[in-house]
Design a protein around this motif. Structure first.
Motif, PDB file in Angstrom:
ATOM      1  N   UNK A  15       1.020  -1.228  -0.004  1.00 47.30           N
ATOM      2  CA  UNK A  15      -0.060  -0.069  -0.068  1.00 47.30           C
ATOM      3  C   UNK A  15       0.871   1.155   0.033  1.00 47.30           C
ATOM      4  N   UNK A  16       0.329   2.363  -0.187  1.00 46.85           N
ATOM      5  CA  UNK A  16       1.030   3.613  -0.189  1.00 46.85           C
ATOM      6  C   UNK A  16       1.200   4.139   1.056  1.00 46.85           C
ATOM      7  N   UNK A  17       0.375   3.703   2.018  1.00 45.32           N
ATOM      8  CA  UNK A  17       0.442   4.243   3.434  1.00 45.32           C
ATOM      9  C   UNK A  17       0.446   3.057   4.264  1.00 45.32           C
ATOM     10  N   UNK A  19       4.925  12.377   6.731  1.00 44.38           N
ATOM     11  CA  UNK A  19       3.738  12.570   5.826  1.00 44.38           C
ATOM     12  C   UNK A  19       4.088  13.152   4.472  1.00 44.38           C
ATOM     13  N   UNK A  20       4.689  14.377   4.882  1.00 44.89           N
ATOM     14  CA  UNK A  20       4.619  15.476   3.427  1.00 44.89           C
ATOM     15  C   UNK A  20       5.993  14.794   2.789  1.00 44.89           C
ATOM     16  N   UNK A  21       6.976  14.215   3.447  1.00 44.75           N
ATOM     17  CA  UNK A  21       7.786  13.673   2.487  1.00 44.75           C
ATOM     18  C   UNK A  21       7.322  12.262   1.590  1.00 44.75           C
ATOM     19  N   UNK A  22       6.585  11.532   2.468  1.00 50.22           N
ATOM     20  CA  UNK A  22       6.123  10.514   1.717  1.00 50.22           C
ATOM     21  C   UNK A  22       5.002  10.894   0.527  1.00 50.22           C
ATOM     22  N   UNK A  47       6.978  12.061  -2.345  1.00 50.05           N
ATOM     23  CA  UNK A  47       7.391  10.760  -3.073  1.00 50.05           C
ATOM     24  C   UNK A  47       6.373  10.331  -4.021  1.00 50.05           C
ATOM     25  N   UNK A  48       4.943   9.979  -3.549  1.00 53.57           N
ATOM     26  CA  UNK A  48       3.958   9.406  -4.303  1.00 53.57           C
ATOM     27  C   UNK A  48       3.640  10.300  -5.417  1.00 53.57           C
ATOM     28  N   UNK A  49       3.742  11.575  -5.281  1.00 49.33           N
ATOM     29  CA  UNK A  49       3.306  12.656  -6.340  1.00 49.33           C
ATOM     30  C   UNK A  49       4.500  12.948  -7.073  1.00 49.33           C
ATOM     31  N   UNK A  50       5.729  12.521  -7.029  1.00 50.12           N
ATOM     32  CA  UNK A  50       6.833  13.052  -7.771  1.00 50.12           C
ATOM     33  C   UNK A  50       7.279  11.878  -8.564  1.00 50.12           C
ATOM     34  N   UNK A  51       7.409  12.114 -10.046  1.00 48.31           N
ATOM     35  CA  UNK A  51       8.002  10.671 -10.669  1.00 48.31           C
ATOM     36  C   UNK A  51       9.340  11.030 -10.741  1.00 48.31           C
ATOM     37  N   UNK A  76       7.555   3.803  -3.121  1.00 46.39           N
ATOM     38  CA  UNK A  76       7.507   2.102  -3.084  1.00 46.39           C
ATOM     39  C   UNK A  76       6.322   1.788  -2.500  1.00 46.39           C
ATOM     40  N   UNK A  77       5.517   0.949  -2.983  1.00 43.04           N
ATOM     41  CA  UNK A  77       4.503   0.615  -2.330  1.00 43.04           C
ATOM     42  C   UNK A  77       4.978  -0.590  -1.567  1.00 43.04           C
ATOM     43  N   UNK A  78       4.358  -0.782  -0.366  1.00 41.51           N
ATOM     44  CA  UNK A  78       5.053  -1.511   0.845  1.00 41.51           C
ATOM     45  C   UNK A  78       3.794  -2.551   1.387  1.00 41.51           C
ATOM     46  N   UNK A  79       4.422  -3.696   1.482  1.00 40.25           N
ATOM     47  CA  UNK A  79       3.476  -5.005   2.290  1.00 40.25           C
ATOM     48  C   UNK A  79       3.272  -4.293   4.009  1.00 40.25           C
ATOM     49  N   UNK A  80       2.209  -4.990   4.609  1.00 38.18           N
ATOM     50  CA  UNK A  80       2.302  -4.662   5.961  1.00 38.18           C
ATOM     51  C   UNK A  80       3.574  -4.804   6.681  1.00 38.18           C
TER      52      UNK A  80
END
Length: 75
Positions: A1-3, A27-30, A33-37, A42-46
């Motif tokens: 997931x993204x979060x 949160x802002x850094x993450x 990264x999600x919005x910046x190509x 990276x998507x992560x598992x739990x």
């Protein structure tokens, strides 16, 4: 997931009972990264989230301990 899932967030050092400046910075850094190509998130598992946030816990706890020590010594 993204979060991270709520359970992973609950046990990390960024969760101190309220939304702190450290949590907002993370949160802002993450989000960037999600919005910046150019530096994609990276998507992560739990389990990956748990490991990733575990490092955050040690770093945040250490910084907070240093800050409290400095404040105490100022008194």
């Amino acid at each position: 997931s993204w979060w991270p899932r709520p359970n992973s967030w609950r046990t990390c050092g960024l969760n101190c009972g309220f939304w702190s400046k450290d949590a907002e910075d993370w949160f802002q850094k993450r989000l960037t990264k999600i919005q910046n190509s150019t530096e994609p998130a990276v998507l992560m598992t739990p389990q990956e989230w748990h490991t990733h946030l575990k490092f955050q816990r040690a770093y945040t706890l250490s910084n907070k301990n240093d800050w409290f020590a400095v404040e105490y010594l100022k008194k």
